[in-house]
Design a protein around this motif. Structure first.
Motif, PDB file in Angstrom:
ATOM      1  N   ALA A   1     -22.522  -6.331  14.454  1.00  0.00           N
ATOM      2  CA  ALA A   1     -23.641  -6.510  13.387  1.00  0.00           C
ATOM      3  C   ALA A   1     -22.965  -6.172  11.898  1.00  0.00           C
ATOM      4  N   CYS A   2     -23.826  -6.287  10.987  1.00  0.00           N
ATOM      5  CA  CYS A   2     -23.304  -5.919   9.619  1.00  0.00           C
ATOM      6  C   CYS A   2     -24.012  -4.806   8.843  1.00  0.00           C
ATOM      7  N   GLY A   3     -23.521  -3.867   8.024  1.00  0.00           N
ATOM      8  CA  GLY A   3     -24.173  -3.101   7.144  1.00  0.00           C
ATOM      9  C   GLY A   3     -25.266  -2.238   8.031  1.00  0.00           C
ATOM     10  N   THR A   4     -26.367  -1.966   7.392  1.00  0.00           N
ATOM     11  CA  THR A   4     -27.510  -1.145   8.208  1.00  0.00           C
ATOM     12  C   THR A   4     -27.542  -1.402   9.567  1.00  0.00           C
ATOM     13  N   ALA A   5     -27.840  -2.921   9.876  1.00  0.00           N
ATOM     14  CA  ALA A   5     -27.844  -3.215  11.254  1.00  0.00           C
ATOM     15  C   ALA A   5     -26.669  -2.777  12.226  1.00  0.00           C
ATOM     16  N   MET A   6     -25.180  -2.542  11.410  1.00  0.00           N
ATOM     17  CA  MET A   6     -24.350  -2.005  12.406  1.00  0.00           C
ATOM     18  C   MET A   6     -24.632  -0.374  12.608  1.00  0.00           C
TER      19      MET A   6
ATOM     20  N   PHE B   1     -26.489  -8.725  19.273  1.00  0.00           N
ATOM     21  CA  PHE B   1     -26.392  -8.976  17.756  1.00  0.00           C
ATOM     22  C   PHE B   1     -27.730  -8.442  17.099  1.00  0.00           C
ATOM     23  N   ILE B   2     -27.264  -7.504  16.097  1.00  0.00           N
ATOM     24  CA  ILE B   2     -28.439  -6.946  15.622  1.00  0.00           C
ATOM     25  C   ILE B   2     -28.616  -7.781  14.238  1.00  0.00           C
ATOM     26  N   THR B   3     -29.762  -8.204  13.547  1.00  0.00           N
ATOM     27  CA  THR B   3     -29.810  -8.553  12.442  1.00  0.00           C
ATOM     28  C   THR B   3     -31.123  -8.679  11.952  1.00  0.00           C
ATOM     29  N   GLN B   4     -31.581  -8.108  10.862  1.00  0.00           N
ATOM     30  CA  GLN B   4     -32.835  -8.130  10.280  1.00  0.00           C
ATOM     31  C   GLN B   4     -33.285  -9.551   9.909  1.00  0.00           C
ATOM     32  N   SER B   5     -32.159 -10.281   9.308  1.00  0.00           N
ATOM     33  CA  SER B   5     -32.669 -11.492   8.809  1.00  0.00           C
ATOM     34  C   SER B   5     -32.421 -12.745   9.781  1.00  0.00           C
TER      35      SER B   5
ATOM     36  N   ALA C   1     -32.307  -3.288   0.039  1.00  0.00           N
ATOM     37  CA  ALA C   1     -32.033  -2.008   0.801  1.00  0.00           C
ATOM     38  C   ALA C   1     -32.913  -2.046   2.124  1.00  0.00           C
ATOM     39  N   SER C   2     -32.308  -2.020   3.294  1.00  0.00           N
ATOM     40  CA  SER C   2     -33.094  -2.006   4.527  1.00  0.00           C
ATOM     41  C   SER C   2     -33.765  -0.849   4.677  1.00  0.00           C
ATOM     42  N   THR C   3     -34.807  -0.872   5.296  1.00  0.00           N
ATOM     43  CA  THR C   3     -35.347   0.674   5.665  1.00  0.00           C
ATOM     44  C   THR C   3     -36.369   0.322   6.943  1.00  0.00           C
TER      45      THR C   3
ATOM     46  N   SER D   1     -25.699   7.289   3.569  1.00  0.00           N
ATOM     47  CA  SER D   1     -24.676   7.236   2.488  1.00  0.00           C
ATOM     48  C   SER D   1     -24.822   5.789   2.034  1.00  0.00           C
ATOM     49  N   LEU D   2     -25.087   4.812   2.882  1.00  0.00           N
ATOM     50  CA  LEU D   2     -24.962   3.242   2.457  1.00  0.00           C
ATOM     51  C   LEU D   2     -26.148   3.305   1.429  1.00  0.00           C
ATOM     52  N   LYS D   3     -27.248   3.805   1.940  1.00  0.00           N
ATOM     53  CA  LYS D   3     -28.612   3.762   0.855  1.00  0.00           C
ATOM     54  C   LYS D   3     -28.302   4.147  -0.438  1.00  0.00           C
ATOM     55  N   VAL D   4     -27.719   5.308  -0.378  1.00  0.00           N
ATOM     56  CA  VAL D   4     -27.508   5.837  -1.998  1.00  0.00           C
ATOM     57  C   VAL D   4     -26.528   4.895  -2.652  1.00  0.00           C
ATOM     58  N   LYS D   5     -25.561   4.630  -1.969  1.00  0.00           N
ATOM     59  CA  LYS D   5     -24.680   3.656  -2.754  1.00  0.00           C
ATOM     60  C   LYS D   5     -25.271   2.404  -3.201  1.00  0.00           C
ATOM     61  N   GLU D   6     -25.917   1.825  -2.313  1.00  0.00           N
ATOM     62  CA  GLU D   6     -26.403   0.411  -2.735  1.00  0.00           C
ATOM     63  C   GLU D   6     -27.547   0.412  -3.803  1.00  0.00           C
ATOM     64  N   ILE D   7     -28.234   1.445  -3.633  1.00  0.00           N
ATOM     65  CA  ILE D   7     -29.454   1.333  -4.848  1.00  0.00           C
ATOM     66  C   ILE D   7     -29.460   2.466  -5.773  1.00  0.00           C
TER      67      ILE D   7
ATOM     68  N   SER E   1     -29.981 -11.571   2.006  1.00  0.00           N
ATOM     69  CA  SER E   1     -29.263 -12.276   3.120  1.00  0.00           C
ATOM     70  C   SER E   1     -27.847 -12.584   3.000  1.00  0.00           C
ATOM     71  N   VAL E   2     -26.880 -12.177   3.609  1.00  0.00           N
ATOM     72  CA  VAL E   2     -25.680 -12.609   3.360  1.00  0.00           C
ATOM     73  C   VAL E   2     -25.131 -13.961   4.011  1.00  0.00           C
ATOM     74  N   THR E   3     -25.466 -15.073   3.556  1.00  0.00           N
ATOM     75  CA  THR E   3     -25.235 -16.291   4.408  1.00  0.00           C
ATOM     76  C   THR E   3     -24.006 -16.787   4.482  1.00  0.00           C
TER      77      THR E   3
HETATM   78  O1  M6R Z   1     -30.067  -9.425   7.702  1.00  0.00           O
HETATM   79  P1  M6R Z   1     -29.073  -8.342   8.541  1.00  0.00           P
HETATM   80  O2  M6R Z   1     -29.586  -7.365   9.101  1.00  0.00           O
HETATM   81  O3  M6R Z   1     -27.983  -9.194   9.255  1.00  0.00           O
HETATM   82  O4  M6R Z   1     -28.126  -7.915   7.367  1.00  0.00           O
HETATM   83  C1  M6R Z   1     -26.895  -6.949   7.435  1.00  0.00           C
HETATM   84  C2  M6R Z   1     -26.673  -6.445   6.215  1.00  0.00           C
HETATM   85  O5  M6R Z   1     -26.413  -7.305   5.174  1.00  0.00           O
HETATM   86  C3  M6R Z   1     -27.729  -5.379   5.481  1.00  0.00           C
HETATM   87  O6  M6R Z   1     -27.986  -4.516   6.715  1.00  0.00           O
HETATM   88  C4  M6R Z   1     -27.120  -4.787   4.325  1.00  0.00           C
HETATM   89  O7  M6R Z   1     -26.269  -3.772   4.769  1.00  0.00           O
HETATM   90  C5  M6R Z   1     -28.488  -4.024   3.731  1.00  0.00           C
HETATM   91  N1  M6R Z   1     -28.386  -4.105   2.262  1.00  0.00           N
HETATM   92  C6  M6R Z   1     -28.238  -2.453   3.836  1.00  0.00           C
HETATM   93  O8  M6R Z   1     -29.535  -2.005   3.447  1.00  0.00           O
END
Ligand code: M6R
Length: 616
Positions: free
Chosen positions: A305-310, A351-355, A405-407, A489-495, A612-614
């Motif tokens: 996964a990526c980011g928060t999902a990872m 594979f974990i992904t919110q979007s 920011a994903s919560t 740590s990611l949360k505070v960085k990104e927002i 969404s990082v497409t």
């Molecule tokens: O949609 P996804 O769960 O695949 O997105 C993964 C990351 O881009 C996402 O979690 C990102 O790190 C967030 N902005 C974190 O808050």
């Protein structure tokens, strides 16, 4: 990573498109634009900056047309500017296009088109698309009703990369053509009107009936019809899906920001995610037909996964290993896919992904499929791209997550994966019935405990006031709390744009402690009674060096410690070890939120990011 909207009906298109763009702005927000079919002409208005800038353009109010397309951009090729904003037209201004995705071969295509007398105004990859459509349209001598869709198909045949495209044509003022490949696009069906959007929340207030366009499917829309064509332009019938989300779920609903709303929605999101998956002390995943034989044959589970999902993967790795006794690895999708991972038909890849749209995660899934592994997608969005690729899909029921920011997706994903770990353990017989029942019992009261945590927001606001001017902050934890440290740590960085690092507490003295000096803020997370003494001695080492410390602990830990040594003590309810990241992250999400607010930043749309990082 851009947002696109379209409308074809009897109402004035512009207000509908602008409202849709506002809802999609989390996908990109450096420029925006609109094209309306106006008395046989295509009127384009666009500007640099947010959708609100676009709304201020006076001419838009006068646009009466009832067919239009619109776009909010996250720049990839060409700086954010009015010229680079979409929609783009061909050089003869006969076609207008909005596009989400990346055209990898645009340089070559542009050269070819320039050789055929086409001129370019922007630096974007997108501008080749309307020009290619023009080229093929003008070469086609057959003047039938499918001429536009044919030209779009011929144009997209030339494209390498990803795209979701909407096309308007001056010669065809009553239709619109759309197509997608590896970028999302949905069509909403109305009565004598139809809608298009990158994702469902943008048009949820108009319809609940959606068509999820598959890769290289074309749709030709008029006010009262939607015709679908496959990649060879063979017409077919498509079934629509009905979405159960309500429109309110995609609104701020009285909250100042989506992020705050989504933090407060976590008890409900978790309740909904547990749903009917637990029954009389057992976990149910009827959509997975895993047998004991299959699970026993696995060499490992890979979570990618990526980011928060990872970070969810990191938070559940040891839970899966301890409950099911299956070796589990976690990797970042963008790294995993390029390092020839040891995956084969005996590996289960999750594979974990919110979007469900993250390009790297989808590419990693495809790679695992090629290697013969079974693939399981964990996502929040029904019908998202990943669910169409994976062998199996399971869903969180967090409702639309709009803030960048994903919560609530994070806590719901952990909930679902702990349930999955218990399901594996049930099949394999690796857990005592009593142990399983205890975790389930605790899981069912988790939403109430989260409601308790949300009541401490005033204390967190005060801590944010102490911290918001800092340049650096460190997060520490051991074991499962280290995963929470990474997410916090990611949360505070990104927002809030504060430089932040997370460390496994025991690692500090292997280098990082050199950075600790008087007045630096360090946040420790401690929920495991077996590890707390060790973490406290690490924190004492930094207190000695003048750090300001905030700890997140539960009641049991509070009883074990002299908490007077810490500057701030945030107490959260105690829970089952495997579930603790779901509770401890919440005050830290709030902390990042309130720091961002203190700094006067745009919490929901942090700079340089998109939801969404497409793109890779
Ligand atoms: O949609 P996804 O769960 O695949 O997105 C993964 C990351 O881009 C996402 O979690 C990102 O790190 C967030 N902005 C974190 O808050």
């Amino acid at each position: 990573m851009c947002g696109i909207v379209g409308y074809i009906g009897k109402q004035k298109a512009a207000p509908i498109l602008l409202a849709g763009l506002a809802k999609l702005e989390y996908r990109g927000y450096d420029s925006a634009g609109i094209a309306i079919m106006e008395n046989g002409n295509i009127e384009v208005q666009k500007d640099k900056g947010r959708v609100s800038n676009l709304c201020e353009i006076k001419e838009i109010e006068n646009l009466q047309g009832s067919i239009g397309i619109a776009h909010t951009r996250w720049a990839t090729h060409g700086e954010p500017s009015k010229t680079n904003a979409h929609p783009h037209t061909d050089s003869k201004e006969d076609f207008a296009v909005v596009h989400n995705g990346i055209i990898e071969n645009y340089v070559e295509l542009r050269k070819e088109l320039e050789g055929n007398d086409y001129n370019f105004k922007s630096e974007t990859d997108t501008e080749v698309i309307p020009n290619l459509i023009h080229y093929f349209y003008s070469k086609d001598s057959k003047n039938d009703e499918l001429k536009l869709v044919r030209a779009v198909k011929q144009a997209t045949d030339k494209l390498i990369g990803s795209f979701a495209i909407e096309v308007l044509s001056k010669e065809n003022p009553d239709i619109m053509v759309v197509v997608r490949k590896d970028s999302p696009l949905v069509i909403g069906k109305g009565y004598n009107e139809n809608y298009i959007a990158s994702d469902i929340p943008a048009i949820l207030s108009y319809t609940k009936d959606f068509y999820l366009l598959e890769n290289l499917e074309f749709a030709m829309l008029s006010r009262d019809s939607i015709r679908f064509f496959d990649k060879d332009l063979k017409e077919f019938n498509k079934k629509s899906d009905t979405i159960t989300w309500n429109a309110m779920a995609a609104d701020k609903n009285g909250y100042e920001d989506y992020m705050l709303k989504e933090i407060y929605e976590q008890p409900t999101a978790i309740r909904e995610t547990i749903g009917t998956r637990v029954n009389e002390g057992t976990c149910k995943f009827d959509e997975l037909n895993f047998t004991k034989e299959y699970l026993l044959g696995l060499n490992q589970i890979y979570i990618v996964a990526c980011g928060t999902a990872m970070h969810v993967g990191l938070a559940v790795k040891s839970t899966i290993e301890r409950l099911s006794k299956i070796h589990t690895e976690v990797d970042i999708a963008s790294e995993f896919r390029y390092r020839k991972p040891l995956v084969d038909e005996k590996t289960l890849c999750i594979f974990i992904t919110q979007s469900g749209e993250t390009a790297d995660t989808i590419a990693a899934l495809k790679l695992c499929k090629e290697k013969g592994a079974k693939t399981l997608a964990v996502t929040n969005v029904i019908g998202s791209s990943i669910t169409r690729e994976a062998d199996f899909s399971i869903y969180t029921h967090a409702g639309p997550e709009i803030a960048v920011a994903s919560t609530k997706a994070y806590t719901s994903q952990i909930t679902l994966l702990v349930l999955l770990a218990m399901y594996f353990a049930q099949i394999l017989g690796t857990m005592e019935k009593q142990e399983l029942e205890n975790i389930i019992k605790e899981m069912l009261v988790l939403p109430n405990k989260l409601e308790e945590v949300l009541k401490i927001s005033e204390q967190i606001k005060e801590i944010a006031k102490q911290m918001y001017k800092e340049k650096d902050v460190f997060y520490l934890g051991r074991g499962i709390d280290y995963a929470t440290a990474q997410e916090a740590s990611l949360k505070v960085k990104e927002i809030s744009y504060i430089h932040s690092e997370s460390y496994a507490a025991g690692e500090l003295k292997h280098g990082t402690i050199a950075l600790i000096e008087k007045g630096i803020n360090v946040i420790g997370i401690m929920t495991d009674p077996n590890l707390v003494k060790k973490t406290v001695s690490n924190i004492e080492e930094i207190i000695t060096r003048g750090a300001i410390t905030t700890v997140v602990i539960n009641e049991k830990i509070a009883q074990m410690l002299d908490t007077s040594i810490f500057t701030n003590v945030v107490k959260v309810p105690e829970t089952e070890e495997f579930l603790s990241p779901i509770i401890t992250v919440v005050p830290l999400q709030l902390l990042a939120y309130y720091i961002s607010k203190e700094k006067g930043l745009d919490v929901d749309k942090p700079r340089n990011l998109a939801k969404s990082v497409t793109v890779e």
